[in-house]
Design an enzyme around this catalytic site. Structure first.
Site, PDB file in Angstrom:
ATOM      1  N   THR A  56      -2.262   2.268  -7.829  1.00  0.00           N
ATOM      2  CA  THR A  56      -3.398   2.995  -8.409  1.00  0.00           C
ATOM      3  C   THR A  56      -2.927   3.986  -9.462  1.00  0.00           C
ATOM      4  O   THR A  56      -3.556   4.141 -10.511  1.00  0.00           O
ATOM      5  CB  THR A  56      -4.182   3.721  -7.308  1.00  0.00           C
ATOM      6  OG1 THR A  56      -4.660   2.752  -6.360  1.00  0.00           O
ATOM      7  CG2 THR A  56      -5.366   4.460  -7.891  1.00  0.00           C
ATOM      8  N   SER A  87       0.845  -1.185   0.000  1.00  0.00           N
ATOM      9  CA  SER A  87       0.000   0.000   0.000  1.00  0.00           C
ATOM     10  C   SER A  87       0.887   1.244   0.000  1.00  0.00           C
ATOM     11  O   SER A  87       1.787   1.381   0.826  1.00  0.00           O
ATOM     12  CB  SER A  87      -0.893  -0.009   1.242  1.00  0.00           C
ATOM     13  OG  SER A  87      -1.683   1.147   1.282  1.00  0.00           O
ATOM     14  N   GLY A  88       0.635   2.136  -0.940  1.00  0.00           N
ATOM     15  CA  GLY A  88       1.446   3.343  -1.060  1.00  0.00           C
ATOM     16  C   GLY A  88       2.587   3.221  -2.046  1.00  0.00           C
ATOM     17  O   GLY A  88       3.367   4.169  -2.214  1.00  0.00           O
ATOM     18  N   GLY A 126      -2.216  -4.264  -1.909  1.00  0.00           N
ATOM     19  CA  GLY A 126      -0.936  -4.921  -1.686  1.00  0.00           C
ATOM     20  C   GLY A 126      -0.828  -5.482  -0.283  1.00  0.00           C
ATOM     21  O   GLY A 126      -1.725  -5.319   0.557  1.00  0.00           O
ATOM     22  N   ASN A 137      -0.469   5.165   3.274  1.00  0.00           N
ATOM     23  CA  ASN A 137      -0.789   5.760   1.973  1.00  0.00           C
ATOM     24  C   ASN A 137      -1.932   6.751   2.149  1.00  0.00           C
ATOM     25  O   ASN A 137      -2.934   6.446   2.789  1.00  0.00           O
ATOM     26  CB  ASN A 137      -1.198   4.656   0.986  1.00  0.00           C
ATOM     27  CG  ASN A 137      -1.428   5.179  -0.415  1.00  0.00           C
ATOM     28  OD1 ASN A 137      -1.204   6.351  -0.697  1.00  0.00           O
ATOM     29  ND2 ASN A 137      -1.866   4.301  -1.293  1.00  0.00           N
ATOM     30  N   GLU A 157      -0.247  -5.779   3.437  1.00  0.00           N
ATOM     31  CA  GLU A 157      -0.384  -4.786   4.494  1.00  0.00           C
ATOM     32  C   GLU A 157       0.128  -5.374   5.802  1.00  0.00           C
ATOM     33  O   GLU A 157      -0.357  -6.434   6.252  1.00  0.00           O
ATOM     34  CB  GLU A 157      -1.840  -4.333   4.657  1.00  0.00           C
ATOM     35  CG  GLU A 157      -2.311  -3.460   3.505  1.00  0.00           C
ATOM     36  CD  GLU A 157      -3.643  -2.801   3.793  1.00  0.00           C
ATOM     37  OE1 GLU A 157      -3.997  -1.876   3.046  1.00  0.00           O
ATOM     38  OE2 GLU A 157      -4.318  -3.223   4.751  1.00  0.00           O
ATOM     39  N   SER A 196      -5.137   5.281  -0.323  1.00  0.00           N
ATOM     40  CA  SER A 196      -5.076   3.819  -0.376  1.00  0.00           C
ATOM     41  C   SER A 196      -6.402   3.240  -0.853  1.00  0.00           C
ATOM     42  O   SER A 196      -7.475   3.595  -0.359  1.00  0.00           O
ATOM     43  CB  SER A 196      -4.744   3.272   1.017  1.00  0.00           C
ATOM     44  OG  SER A 196      -4.738   1.856   1.008  1.00  0.00           O
ATOM     45  N   SER A 197      -6.331   2.328  -1.813  1.00  0.00           N
ATOM     46  CA  SER A 197      -7.534   1.636  -2.287  1.00  0.00           C
ATOM     47  C   SER A 197      -7.944   0.620  -1.229  1.00  0.00           C
ATOM     48  O   SER A 197      -7.197  -0.307  -0.938  1.00  0.00           O
ATOM     49  CB  SER A 197      -7.256   0.922  -3.614  1.00  0.00           C
ATOM     50  OG  SER A 197      -6.930   1.852  -4.613  1.00  0.00           O
TER      51      SER A 197
END
Length: 959
Positions: free
Chosen positions: A121, A116-117, A393, A166, A395, A169-170
Site C-alpha cells: 500500500t 501482508s505488511g 498478498g 500488518n 496470507e 492491512s488492505s
C-alpha cells in the site's frame, strides 16, 4: 538509496559492490545460488538500500523506519532520467513507465505484490505522490490530482484493518487506473475493488481489529455526531469491536485519521447528506452488533432488549417492528401465500450478522463508485492509462479460512500472469535481437491455478455445487467430496479420514509451500445469503445510500445469486484481461521481519518470501544465459577509452566499435553475443573485468586530463592577462590622445580669440575682444606694480598706459593721491601724540573720537601700560561720580580728543595712585602696579587695584 547518496549509474556502482552489493541481481555471478541472492539483499539492507533491481523488476524490503528518500528533492533527481543512470528507486520505475507511455502512446500497469505488511500500500502511495508532483497540471486538473491522493485515506478507513501481520492491512484488492491526456496531464482515474473481507465486520481473530472507520468514529468523532448516532466514546461498549481484544494500535492515531478522512470526503465531492447517511450506516452496524437474542419457551429467538434496535431503526429509517420481524422470522412462500417461520437463536444471530455484512459491503462498493464519479474524465478524446494493482498478498495464518483461500488463489493467478508476461517479454527481446532462446527451468504454477479454478473439477466448482446441492450440505460433506475427487492430486492433501470430523482441514501446495485451510465456514461464506424478507425490508430504508445499494430489481429477481467464489473468479478473469492488454512493471515487496523492528533482517523469513514470490525463477528467466545487456551506444560511450581504435571518438557503426573493443580486450565469442541493437554479455565476471579495467583506465585518463586542463588553464589565464594589459594600454593611449586633442583644440580657440581681440582692440568691448582687453589691463597693472613714481606728488612719470586703461589711470592717480594725503594727516597726529605722551606713557593709544564739552573735565591716566583712564567731572556739573574707563586704544583716543578740543593740558599722567569721586561727597582710589599677568581687582584697603603686564611694559620699552 539513503539521503545524500551520490548519483551512481548501474555500471558505476559496480566499484562499490563489495560494500553495498550489486544494484541488479542479474549481475550476481553465482546467480543460481539462493544464498548469494539473500546475501546481496542483506548487504544492501544493512546500508539502508532497500531497493534492488532484477532487470526492470524492483525488489523492495520494508525497513520499518523513515529513510528520508521520498522528498521533493529525490523526486526531482529521478524525473526524466534513464532507468539505469541512478540507484534503484521506486521513483525510477514510475518515471520510466510514465515516459514510455508518452513515447509509445500505450498503456502500462504496476503489479505490486508481497505478503501482508510488506509495504504494498505504501508503494502504491509513493507512485501516486510522484505523479502528483512530476506530471504537468493546471488549475482545472489540480482537483483531479487532489482527489486521487485523498481517496487513499477514505479507502483505507473503510477497507483496511489491523491484522496479526500488518497494522494497516488492505482487506480488499484494489486496481486503480490513472488516465493521462496526450500532454501527460492526469485527467481522471478509475478504481476497481475486489473481495472486501466482510466477515471482519462481525468477527476478528485475537490480536486483530475491525475496519479502521469504526475506531476512528468512536475515538475521533465530534460529540454532536456521536449523539446523533447514539454512540458512546468507548469501543468496549460494542460487540463487533472487542472480539479481537485489541482496540488501540501504537502506530495508529484514530483521532487524527478521523479528521483526515472527514476532510477527504469533502474534497471528493461527498455532500453533507451523503456523509450523514454514510455515518448512519456505520453507526447502525455497531448497534446491530449489540442486538442480542434469547430463546423463548418454545426455543425460538426473541429480542433481549429493543434499545439497540431502536437506534438501528432510526439510523436506517425503518420501523422498529419491521426490523424486529425481519431479524426473528423468515418469510417462506408457499404457492399463493407467505408463511413466517420463526428463527432459532443461532439463525437470528446469522441473520443479524448477514445484514451487518451486507450493509457494510454494499456501502463500501458505493464509496468506491462515488470516488470514481469524482475522478471521472469527461473528455472523450483518446487517453492512455497507468494502472496500479495493490492486491492482497499471500496470507499464512495459524487459522486460514475462506478469505485466505480466495486471497492466495488470487496471488497464484497473478503469479501465473507474471510468468506469462515475463517469459513473453524475454522471448520477444531475444527474437528481436536475433539471439537464440535458451529455455529456463522454473516452476509453472498453472497446475495450482487449474486445481482451484478448473471448470468441472476445480475446488471452486465443487464448492459451488455443494452450496447449491439439495439436501443437508455441510462443510464436512464438502471436505469429503474434495477428498473423493482430488485425493490423488500431487498438490492437494486432506486430513486423515479417521480424524476428519475432529480436524476438518485440507491444504494444497503452492508457491508459499503448504497452506492449511480450515474448512468450517466455507459453505456459509461462499453463499453469503441475505434472506429475501430482509432484502425486501431494507430496500424501503429512508437512508439514501441503503436504498441505492439494495435496488428493487434484486428483490424481484428469482435467480439465485452468484456465489462469492464464482464472483471472485470472474473478477480475476476480467482483471487478467485488463492487465494482459498493458505493459507490465513489477514491484515485489518483502518483509524484513515479523516484529516490524527497524534494522532487523530475518534470513529465514526473507528466504521464504523470495521463494514463493518466484524471484529466483524470474532472475533465471531474466538472465536466460546472459547477465548483462546494453544498447551499443550506451556501452561504447562508457567503455571506449579501453581501446585505442574507439578512443576518443568512434565515427563508425556502434556495433562494429563494440566488437572491436571486446576483441581488443581479449574476450572470446562465447563470452558475449552481438544482437541487432544490443550487446549481450554472458557472465558477470566478464563485465566486472571490463569495469575494473575501466576504473584503472579512468584514473590514467583523469591524470592526463588534469595535466592538460592545468596547462590549458594557465595558458588561458596568461592569454587573459595579456589581453587585459593590451586593452588597458589601448584605453590609456586613447585617454591621453583625447586629452591632447582637447588641449590643442582649446589652444586653437584661445589663439584665434586673442588674434581676433587684438584686431578689434580699439573697438567697443564685445564678446570677441573682452578677454583680450582684460589681458591688456592685467598686463599693464602688473608692469605698473614694478614702476610706480618715486614721490607722492609726481604725476608725470607714471607708466604710459594703453588706450583701454587711460581713464583708469586718471582715477588711479587721484585715488592714490587722496590716500597719500590722508596718510600725511595721520602722520601729523602721530607727531602731536608724541609730544603729549613720549617719555610719560608706555603705550600709544588711539585718539578719543568725541571732543571735550568744556574745560571743566580733566583726564588722568597712569604711567604704566594699562588702559585705564579717569574722567574727572567738575562737582557743579556732575550728578554722579567720575568716570573710570578701560580703553584698548588709549593713546589714539586721548590724542584725537585733545586735537579736536584744541586743549592739550587736560591730560595728566599720574604715577602710583589716582584719586576720584565715586559719587558726590565720597572719594575712591585707583592704585596702579605691574606684574606677570594683567588684572583688575579690589584690594584689601578698599582701593581698586589695576595690575598691568610686566612683559608688555618691557616690550614697550624696547620699542
Amino acid at each position: 538509496m539513503r539521503s545524500g547518496q551520490p548519483r551512481l549509474d548501474l555500471e558505476g556502482a559496480l566499484i562499490a559492490r563489495d560494500r553495498v552489493g550489486i544494484q541488479d541481481f542479474v549481475l550476481l555471478d553465482a546467480f543460481t545460488s539462493e544464498t548469494a541472492f539473500l546475501d546481496n539483499l542483506k548487504k544492501r539492507f544493512n546500508e539502508n538500500l532497500i531497493y534492488t533491481y532484477i532487470g526492470t523488476l524492483l525488489v523492495s524490503v520494508n525497513p520499518y523506519k523513515e529513510l528520508g528518500i521520498y522528498t521533493k528533492k529525490q523526486m526531482d533527481i529521478y524525473m526524466g532520467v534513464n532507468f539505469f543512470e541512478l540507484p534503484p528507486h521506486i521513483y525510477a520505475l514510475a518515471d520510466n513507465a510514465y515516459h514510455a507511455m508518452l513515447t509509445e502512446m500505450n498503456n502500462h500497469f504496476f503489479l505490486i505484490s508481497g505478503e501482508s505488511g510488506a509495504g504494498k500500500t505504501e508503494a502504491c502511495k509513493k507512485i501516486l505522490q510522484f505523479y502528483a508532483v512530476s506530471c504537468p497540471t493546471s488549475s482545472l486538473l489540480d482537483s483531479i490530482r487532489d482527489r486521487m491522493l485523498v481517496s487513499n485515506p477514505v479507502l483505507e478507513a473503510f477497507g483496511n484493518a489491523k491484522t496479526l501481520k500488518n497494522d494497516n492491512s488492505s482487506r480488499f484488492g484494489k486496481y486503480m487506473d490513472i488516465q493521462f491526456d496526450r500532454q501527460g496531464e492526469a485527467v481522471g482515474g478509475h478504481i476497481l475493488s475486489y473481495l472486501l473481507e466482510k466477515s471482519r465486520v462481525v468477527h476478528q481473530n485475537h490480536g486483530e481489529r475491525n475496519f479502521h472507520i469504526f475506531y476512528q468514529l468512536v475515538e475521533g468523532g465530534e460529540e454532536e455526531t456521536l449523539r446523533l448516532l447514539g454512540l458512546e466514546r468507548d469501543c468496549k461498549h460494542y460487540s463487533y469491536l472487542v472480539q479481537g481484544e485489541y482496540r488501540t494500535v501504537r502506530t495508529i492515531n484514530d483521532k487524527n485519521d478521523w479528521k483526515t478522512m472527514r476532510n477527504a470526503l469533502t474534497i471528493i465531492n461527498f455532500s453533507e447528506k451523503d456523509i450523514e447517511h454514510l455515518l448512519g450506516i456505520v453507526g447502525s452496524v455497531l448497534h446491530l452488533g449489540n442486538v442480542q437474542f434469547e430463546a423463548d419457551r418454545d426455543g425460538y429467538a426473541r429480542l433481549s432488549s429493543k434499545a439497540e434496535l431502536r437506534w438501528v431503526s432510526k439510523l436506517l429509517g425503518i420501523h422498529v417492528q419491521v426490523l424486529q420481524e425481519a431479524l426473528t422470522f423468515r418469510k417462506i412462500e408457499a404457492k399463493t401465500e407467505e408463511v413466517l417461520s420463526p428463527f432459532s437463536v443461532d439463525h437470528a444471530i446469522y441473520a443479524r450478522d448477514a445484514l451487518a455484512k451486507a450493509l457494510y459491503g454494499r456501502m463500501f462498493t458505493w464509496i468506491v463508485n462515488k470516488i470514481n464519479d469524482s475522478l471521472e474524465n469527461l473528455d472523450s478524446s483518446k487517453k492512455t492509462v497507468i494502472g496500479l494493482l495493490d492486491i492482497y498478498g499471500f496470507e499464512v495464518f495459524y487459522v486460514n479460512s475462506f478469505e485466505q483461500f480466495c486471497i492466495n488463489y488470487c496471488n497464484e493467478k497473478l503469479q501465473q500472469l507474471f510468468i506469462q508476461l515475463t517469459l513473453k517479454s524475454e522471448q520477444e527481446e531475444y527474437e528481436a535481437e536475433g539471439i537464440e532462446w535458451e529455455p529456463v527451468q522454473f516452476f509453472n504454477n498453472k497446475i495450482i491455478c487449474d486445481l482451484v479454478e478448473e471448470k468441472r473439477t476445480g475446488i471452486i466448482t465443487m464448492l459451488d455445487e455443494e452450496c447449491m446441492r439439495p439436501g443437508d450440505t455441510t462443510d464436512i460433506t464438502f471436505l469429503e467430496r474434495l477428498e473423493e475427487r482430488m485425493g490423488s492430486h500431487p498438490h492437494f492433501i486432506t486430513s486423515p479420514r479417521s480424524n476428519m470430523k475432529q480436524l476438518n482441514w485440507s491444504c494444497f501446495r503452492n508457491l508459499a509451500s503448504y497452506l492449511l485451510f480450515i474448512i468450517p465456514g466455507f459453505i456459509d461464506k461462499n453463499n453469503d445469503l441475505l434472506y429475501r424478507n430482509i432484502k425486501d425490508m431494507i430496500r424501503h430504508s429512508k437512508n439514501g445510500i441503503v436504498r441505492h445499494c439494495f435496488p428493487p430489481t434484486e428483490v424481484d429477481s428469482k435467480k439465485r445469486p452468484e456465489t462469492v467464489a464464482s464472483q471472485f473468479k470472474s473478477s480475476l478473469a476480467e482483471l487478467t484481461e485488463i492487465l494482459m492488454a498493458k505493459q507490465p512493471w513489477y514491484i515485489r515487496c518483502l518483509k524484513s521481519n515479523e516484529a516490524k523492528q527497524p534494522g532487523r533482517f530475518d534470513d529465514m523469513l526473507v528466504r521464504h518470501q523470495v521463494k514463493y514470490l518466484g524471484l529466483m525463477e524470474h532472475l533465471r528467466v531474466r538472465r536466460a544465459g546472459f547477465a548483462y545487456r546494453r544498447r551499443y551506444e550506451v556501452f561504447l560511450q562508457r567503455y571506449k577509452p579501453l581501446c585505442p581504435a574507439t578512443w576518443p571518438h568512434w565515427k563508425g557503426v556502434p556495433a562494429v566499435g563494440v566488437e572491436k573493443l571486446l576483441i581488443h580486450l581479449g574476450y572470446k565469442e562465447d563470452d558475449y553475443k552481438i544482437g541487432r541493437t544490443k550487446i549481450f554479455i554472458r557472465h558477470p565476471k566478464t563485465l566486472f573485468a571490463i569495469e575494473d579495467a575501466y576504473e584503472i583506465c579512468k584514473h590514467e585518463l583523469a591524470s592526463k586530463i588534469q595535466a592538460k586542463y592545468k596547462g590549458y588553464r594557465v595558458k588561458n589565464e596568461f592569454q587573459k592577462q595579456k589581453e587585459a594589459a593590451t586593452k588597458i594600454e589601448t584605453c590609456w593611449r586613447g585617454v591621453q590622445a583625447r586629452k591632447e586633442r582637447e588641449r590643442r583644440a582649446w589652444a586653437v580657440k584661445v589663439i584665434k580669440k586673442f588674434i581676433k581681440g587684438y584686431m578689434t582692440r580699439h573697438e567697443a568691448s564685445t564678446t570677441d575682444n573682452s578677454e583680450y582687453l582684460t589681458f591688456v589691463r592685467h598686463s599693464y597693472l602688473t608692469r605698473l606694480k614694478n614702476q610706480l613714481p618715486k614721490t607722492v606728488l609726481d604725476k608725470t612719470t607714471w607708466l604710459a598706459p594703453p588706450p583701454v586703461v587711460k581713464e583708469v589711470r586718471k582715477l588711479l592717480i587721484v585715488k592714490m593721491t587722496s590716500s597719500w594725503k590722508s596718510e600725511f594727516s595721520g602722520l601729523q597726529l602721530k607727531v602731536v601724540t608724541s609730544e603729549l605722551f613720549k617719555g610719560k606713557k608706555d603705550s600709544y593709544p588711539q585718539s578719543l573720537a568725541k571732543p571735550f564739552a568744556d574745560t571743566r573735565i580733566s583726564i588722568s591716566v597712569s604711567n604704566l601700560s594699562d588702559g585705564i583712564l579717569i574722567l574727572h567731572v567738575a562737582p557743579e556739573v556732575k550728578q554722579k561720580g567720575d568716570l573710570v574707563l578701560q580703553c584698548d586704544h588709549l593713546f589714539e583716543t586721548l590724542t584725537k580728543l585733545s586735537m579736536v578740543a584744541n586743549k592739550r593740558n587736560v591730560v595728566k599722567v599720574v604715577q602710583g595712585s589716582i584719586k576720584f569721586d565715586i559719587k558726590p561727597g565720597k572719594e575712591g582710589y585707583v592704585d596702579f602696579s605691574s606684574g606677570q599677568e594683567a588684572m583688575v581687582y579690589k584690594a584689601k584697603n578698599g582701593h581698586l587695584m589695576v595690575v598691568s603686564s610686566h612683559r608688555k611694559e618691557i616690550n614697550q620699552q624696547k620699542l
